[in-house]
Scaffold this motif. Structure first.
Motif, PDB file in Angstrom:
ATOM      1  N   ILE A   1      -8.133   3.826   1.625  1.00 49.67           N
ATOM      2  CA  ILE A   1      -8.711   4.563   2.631  1.00 49.67           C
ATOM      3  C   ILE A   1     -10.292   4.514   2.579  1.00 49.67           C
ATOM      4  CG2 ILE A   1      -9.480   6.754   1.055  1.00 49.67           C
ATOM      5  CD1 ILE A   1      -7.968   8.402   3.586  1.00 49.67           C
ATOM      6  N   ASP A   2     -10.840   4.430   3.759  1.00 50.72           N
ATOM      7  CA  ASP A   2     -12.357   4.079   4.132  1.00 50.72           C
ATOM      8  C   ASP A   2     -12.635   2.786   3.185  1.00 50.72           C
ATOM      9  OD1 ASP A   2     -12.187   6.431   5.595  1.00 50.72           O
ATOM     10  OD2 ASP A   2     -13.184   7.441   3.980  1.00 50.72           O
ATOM     11  N   GLN A   3     -11.890   1.901   3.561  1.00 51.71           N
ATOM     12  CA  GLN A   3     -11.921   0.761   2.680  1.00 51.71           C
ATOM     13  C   GLN A   3     -12.774  -0.494   3.114  1.00 51.71           C
ATOM     14  OE1 GLN A   3      -7.802  -0.706   2.713  1.00 51.71           O
ATOM     15  NE2 GLN A   3      -8.270  -2.363   1.196  1.00 51.71           N
TER      16      GLN A   3
ATOM     17  N   THR B   1     -12.471 -12.209   4.581  1.00 54.90           N
ATOM     18  CA  THR B   1     -12.214 -10.884   5.080  1.00 54.90           C
ATOM     19  C   THR B   1     -10.801 -10.188   4.398  1.00 54.90           C
ATOM     20  OG1 THR B   1     -11.253 -11.656   7.289  1.00 54.90           O
ATOM     21  CG2 THR B   1     -13.662 -11.253   7.115  1.00 54.90           C
ATOM     22  N   LEU B   2     -10.808  -9.111   4.647  1.00 55.80           N
ATOM     23  CA  LEU B   2      -9.426  -8.271   4.409  1.00 55.80           C
ATOM     24  C   LEU B   2      -8.401  -8.733   5.458  1.00 55.80           C
ATOM     25  CD1 LEU B   2      -7.750  -6.385   3.082  1.00 55.80           C
ATOM     26  CD2 LEU B   2      -8.944  -4.517   4.437  1.00 55.80           C
ATOM     27  N   ASN B   3      -8.599  -8.844   6.768  1.00 55.72           N
ATOM     28  CA  ASN B   3      -7.823  -9.077   7.955  1.00 55.72           C
ATOM     29  C   ASN B   3      -7.184 -10.508   7.624  1.00 55.72           C
ATOM     30  OD1 ASN B   3      -7.862  -6.894   9.124  1.00 55.72           O
ATOM     31  ND2 ASN B   3      -9.384  -7.601  10.750  1.00 55.72           N
ATOM     32  N   GLU B   4      -7.893 -11.571   7.270  1.00 56.49           N
ATOM     33  CA  GLU B   4      -7.484 -12.739   7.139  1.00 56.49           C
ATOM     34  C   GLU B   4      -6.485 -12.795   5.809  1.00 56.49           C
ATOM     35  OE1 GLU B   4     -10.031 -16.217   7.151  1.00 56.49           O
ATOM     36  OE2 GLU B   4      -8.603 -17.455   5.977  1.00 56.49           O
ATOM     37  N   ALA B   5      -6.785 -11.892   4.793  1.00 57.50           N
ATOM     38  CA  ALA B   5      -5.944 -11.886   3.568  1.00 57.50           C
ATOM     39  C   ALA B   5      -4.449 -11.481   3.997  1.00 57.50           C
ATOM     40  CB  ALA B   5      -6.697 -11.011   2.627  1.00 57.50           C
ATOM     41  N   VAL B   6      -4.666 -10.538   4.805  1.00 56.52           N
ATOM     42  CA  VAL B   6      -3.414  -9.744   5.207  1.00 56.52           C
ATOM     43  C   VAL B   6      -2.459 -10.657   6.012  1.00 56.52           C
ATOM     44  CG1 VAL B   6      -2.430  -7.945   6.574  1.00 56.52           C
ATOM     45  CG2 VAL B   6      -4.283  -7.414   5.112  1.00 56.52           C
ATOM     46  N   GLU B   7      -3.107 -11.300   7.011  1.00 48.82           N
ATOM     47  CA  GLU B   7      -2.461 -12.068   7.766  1.00 48.82           C
ATOM     48  C   GLU B   7      -1.792 -13.567   7.075  1.00 48.82           C
ATOM     49  OE1 GLU B   7      -5.237 -13.339  10.959  1.00 48.82           O
ATOM     50  OE2 GLU B   7      -5.260 -11.467  11.951  1.00 48.82           O
ATOM     51  N   ARG B   8      -2.602 -14.035   6.096  1.00 46.30           N
ATOM     52  CA  ARG B   8      -2.134 -15.214   5.287  1.00 46.30           C
ATOM     53  C   ARG B   8      -1.008 -14.880   4.305  1.00 46.30           C
ATOM     54  NH1 ARG B   8      -4.670 -19.937   4.710  1.00 46.30           N
ATOM     55  NH2 ARG B   8      -6.627 -20.089   5.942  1.00 46.30           N
TER      56      ARG B   8
ATOM     57  N   ILE C   1       1.538   2.052   9.549  1.00 46.51           N
ATOM     58  CA  ILE C   1       2.870   2.563   9.943  1.00 46.51           C
ATOM     59  C   ILE C   1       3.280   2.159  11.128  1.00 46.51           C
ATOM     60  CG2 ILE C   1       4.464   4.490   9.918  1.00 46.51           C
ATOM     61  CD1 ILE C   1       2.309   5.808   7.905  1.00 46.51           C
ATOM     62  N   PHE C   2       2.546   2.266  12.410  1.00 40.80           N
ATOM     63  CA  PHE C   2       3.053   2.339  13.695  1.00 40.80           C
ATOM     64  C   PHE C   2       2.963   0.794  14.089  1.00 40.80           C
ATOM     65  CE2 PHE C   2       0.804   6.579  13.167  1.00 40.80           C
ATOM     66  CZ  PHE C   2       2.076   7.169  12.990  1.00 40.80           C
ATOM     67  N   ASN C   3       2.333   0.102  13.374  1.00 41.87           N
ATOM     68  CA  ASN C   3       2.416  -1.471  13.722  1.00 41.87           C
ATOM     69  C   ASN C   3       3.482  -2.015  13.346  1.00 41.87           C
ATOM     70  OD1 ASN C   3      -0.214  -1.728  15.244  1.00 41.87           O
ATOM     71  ND2 ASN C   3      -1.170  -1.806  13.276  1.00 41.87           N
ATOM     72  N   CYS C   4       4.331  -1.259  12.319  1.00 40.67           N
ATOM     73  CA  CYS C   4       5.235  -1.854  11.380  1.00 40.67           C
ATOM     74  C   CYS C   4       6.533  -1.283  12.159  1.00 40.67           C
ATOM     75  CB  CYS C   4       5.221  -2.064  10.157  1.00 40.67           C
ATOM     76  SG  CYS C   4       3.997  -3.084   9.584  1.00 40.67           S
TER      77      CYS C   4
ATOM     78  N   ILE D   1       5.502   7.305  -5.178  1.00 39.77           N
ATOM     79  CA  ILE D   1       4.284   7.887  -4.412  1.00 39.77           C
ATOM     80  C   ILE D   1       4.344   7.537  -3.052  1.00 39.77           C
ATOM     81  CG2 ILE D   1       1.764   7.648  -4.611  1.00 39.77           C
ATOM     82  CD1 ILE D   1       2.025   7.397  -7.770  1.00 39.77           C
ATOM     83  N   ILE D   2       3.765   8.077  -2.143  1.00 39.77           N
ATOM     84  CA  ILE D   2       3.360   7.976  -0.664  1.00 39.77           C
ATOM     85  C   ILE D   2       1.938   7.059  -0.456  1.00 39.77           C
ATOM     86  CG2 ILE D   2       3.319   8.557   1.646  1.00 39.77           C
ATOM     87  CD1 ILE D   2       4.889  11.374   0.614  1.00 39.77           C
ATOM     88  N   GLY D   3       2.216   5.933  -0.091  1.00 36.53           N
ATOM     89  CA  GLY D   3       0.921   5.247   0.115  1.00 36.53           C
ATOM     90  C   GLY D   3       0.336   5.464   1.571  1.00 36.53           C
ATOM     91  N   GLY D   4      -0.727   4.820   1.839  1.00 42.25           N
ATOM     92  CA  GLY D   4      -1.159   4.991   3.119  1.00 42.25           C
ATOM     93  C   GLY D   4      -2.247   3.803   3.578  1.00 42.25           C
ATOM     94  N   LYS D   5      -2.579   3.789   4.733  1.00 46.64           N
ATOM     95  CA  LYS D   5      -3.825   2.728   4.885  1.00 46.64           C
ATOM     96  C   LYS D   5      -4.039   3.040   6.581  1.00 46.64           C
ATOM     97  CE  LYS D   5      -5.038  -2.073   5.211  1.00 46.64           C
ATOM     98  NZ  LYS D   5      -4.719  -3.543   5.270  1.00 46.64           N
ATOM     99  N   PRO D   6      -4.691   4.025   6.733  1.00 50.05           N
ATOM    100  CA  PRO D   6      -5.097   4.493   8.208  1.00 50.05           C
ATOM    101  C   PRO D   6      -6.081   3.418   8.767  1.00 50.05           C
ATOM    102  CG  PRO D   6      -6.488   5.883   6.704  1.00 50.05           C
ATOM    103  CD  PRO D   6      -5.467   5.068   5.835  1.00 50.05           C
ATOM    104  N   ASP D   7      -6.782   2.400   7.950  1.00 48.84           N
ATOM    105  CA  ASP D   7      -7.490   1.594   8.576  1.00 48.84           C
ATOM    106  C   ASP D   7      -6.644   0.207   9.029  1.00 48.84           C
ATOM    107  OD1 ASP D   7     -10.512   2.315   7.847  1.00 48.84           O
ATOM    108  OD2 ASP D   7      -9.274   2.200   5.975  1.00 48.84           O
ATOM    109  N   GLY D   8      -5.421   0.478   8.753  1.00 48.58           N
ATOM    110  CA  GLY D   8      -4.486  -0.617   9.209  1.00 48.58           C
ATOM    111  C   GLY D   8      -3.949  -0.338  10.626  1.00 48.58           C
ATOM    112  N   GLU D   9      -4.360   0.911  11.024  1.00 47.05           N
ATOM    113  CA  GLU D   9      -3.734   1.156  12.766  1.00 47.05           C
ATOM    114  C   GLU D   9      -4.747   0.844  13.566  1.00 47.05           C
ATOM    115  OE1 GLU D   9      -0.955   1.993  12.900  1.00 47.05           O
ATOM    116  OE2 GLU D   9      -0.417   3.290  11.025  1.00 47.05           O
TER     117      GLU D   9
END
Ligand SMILES: [Zn+2]
Length: 398
Positions: free
Chosen positions: A196-198, A64-71, A143-146, A160-168
């Protein structure tokens, strides 16, 4: 000819045999034997700093994406700017070898002291003779978790400005996230490229972002429309067109990460490339990840991403020949819409006489030429021994 390299019999764009002359001080003639050539490739979505990190992160057991990010996050904050730069440079050497001389790198703003962003910007300068880099300030864990202030600082120094609303943590925070990047876009006159909409479950973040006041927008991934209903998707595509936004797809990583919560039938998480193109949306491709917990295979070859897009979208041969635009022309359109800095006009000669042959063999590139110099070269060769004869297998498919 003295002081020159002449590359004979290059099939430019597959339409015309010509010679390329380089005034590089050498006295060499190379016969390309009709190999096909294109403007060098763009990789419009990559995370260079964590490519080739699989040995340190260990395998992504859930996929999963979540495990990848955590690792990755566990390793990330132990690395100095210098160590991050070395990682980025290694990944870039592979991209260059594979014919990419323009890269959009998403640098993680959640890294300690925004070290990933600093490292990317320094490498952009140090490697500019070999590759053009756009640096995106990318909030991997939201953004708000960091640290919001650090994110804003990263945005100021990035292209360029990035984003990841799914990360909130929830939808409201996801919307606030999009409002913040939109207001920064207006204030700093910078464009947006947001993850977005990932996932596989439909969200409405793209629609929300496209409805806000901001600069130029690129939507990275947009995988959830794979699973959304046709009526809604057709409305969203109209909105994407109205805003002249681009869509950037990363087939290799999304096919690996998406659908992980499904039994069969399984959603495969690729955005609707064929439909978007047919309705006039600008679509480009990224490799996204290689040999890391987000995608454990690959070696920086954007042709592999194109190959997978062609297969997953069931593009026919005629479409496939045109889809080279996803890593050349369309990518360049997005590049120039998003920043004022023009990409260098480089050339890649494939080790194939047609795009069909390239997509069949996935051979490494024959030659990469940047700013009048050969910066990468390879030459496939092989023999099959049958009784007393030696056969070159590539001669059988040309
Ligand atoms: Zn990404």
């Amino acid at each position: 000819m003295r002081g020159m390299t002449i590359i004979k019999n290059v099939n430019m764009l597959g339409v015309k045999l010509s010679n390329i002359t380089l005034t590089d001080g050498a006295n060499t003639v190379i016969d390309a034997e009709g190999r096909i050539a294109f403007p060098s490739f763009f990789d419009m979505h990559i995370h260079l700093e964590n490519a080739l990190s699989l040995r340190e992160t260990g395998e992504n057991d859930s996929g999963t994406l979540n495990e990848a990010v955590e690792r990755w996050a566990k390793i990330r904050d132990s690395l100095s700017v210098e160590e991050l730069k070395n990682r980025i440079k290694k990944a870039l050497i592979l991209e260059i070898f594979n014919g990419v001389t323009h890269v959009r790198n998403h640098a993680d703003t959640c890294s300690k002291n925004i070290n990933s962003v600093k490292a990317s910007l320094e490498v952009k300068e140090e490697m500019k003779d070999f590759v053009d880099i756009q640096v995106v300030a990318f909030p991997e864990q939201g953004i708000f978790n960091c640290n919001e202030d650090e994110f804003k600082r990263a945005v100021e120094i990035s292209d360029i400005i990035g984003g990841k609303p799914d990360g909130e943590d929830n939808e409201d925070l996801g919307k606030k996230h999009l409002e913040l990047i939109s207001s920064l876009s207006l204030k700093l006159n910078k464009s947006i490229d947001s993850h977005i909409d990932q996932g596989d479950e439909p969200t409405r973040f793209s629609e929300y972002l496209l409805g806000l006041r901001n600069g130029h927008i690129a939507l990275s991934h947009l995988t959830s429309i794979h699973s959304d209903n046709d009526e809604y998707v057709s409305r969203l595509i109209r909105l994407i067109k109205k805003r002249n936004a681009s869509v950037i797809s990363s087939p290799l990583t999304t096919v690996f990460l998406n659908g992980r919560f499904d039994k069969y039938p399984k959603r495969r998480g690729l955005t609707r490339i064929k439909q978007l193109l047919s309705e006039g949306v600008n679509v480009a491709l990224g490799h996204d990840d290689f040999q890391n917990p987000f995608f454990p295979f690959g070696f920086g070859d954007i042709i592999q991403a194109l190959w997978l897009a062609v297969l997953m979208e069931q593009a026919n041969l005629k479409d496939a020949e045109v889809w080279i635009d996803l890593i050349t022309r369309n990518a360049e359109i997005e590049w120039t819409l998003s920043t004022s800095f023009k990409p260098s006009e480089d050339i890649v000669i494939l080790d194939a006489k047609s795009l069909r042959e390239q997509l069949s063999t996935l051979s490494p590139r024959f030659m990469v030429i940047r700013k009048g110099k050969i910066i990468a070269y390879s030459n496939r060769s092989g023999e099959v021994f049958l009784n007393d004869s030696k056969i070159n297998p590539y001669d059988l498919i040309a």
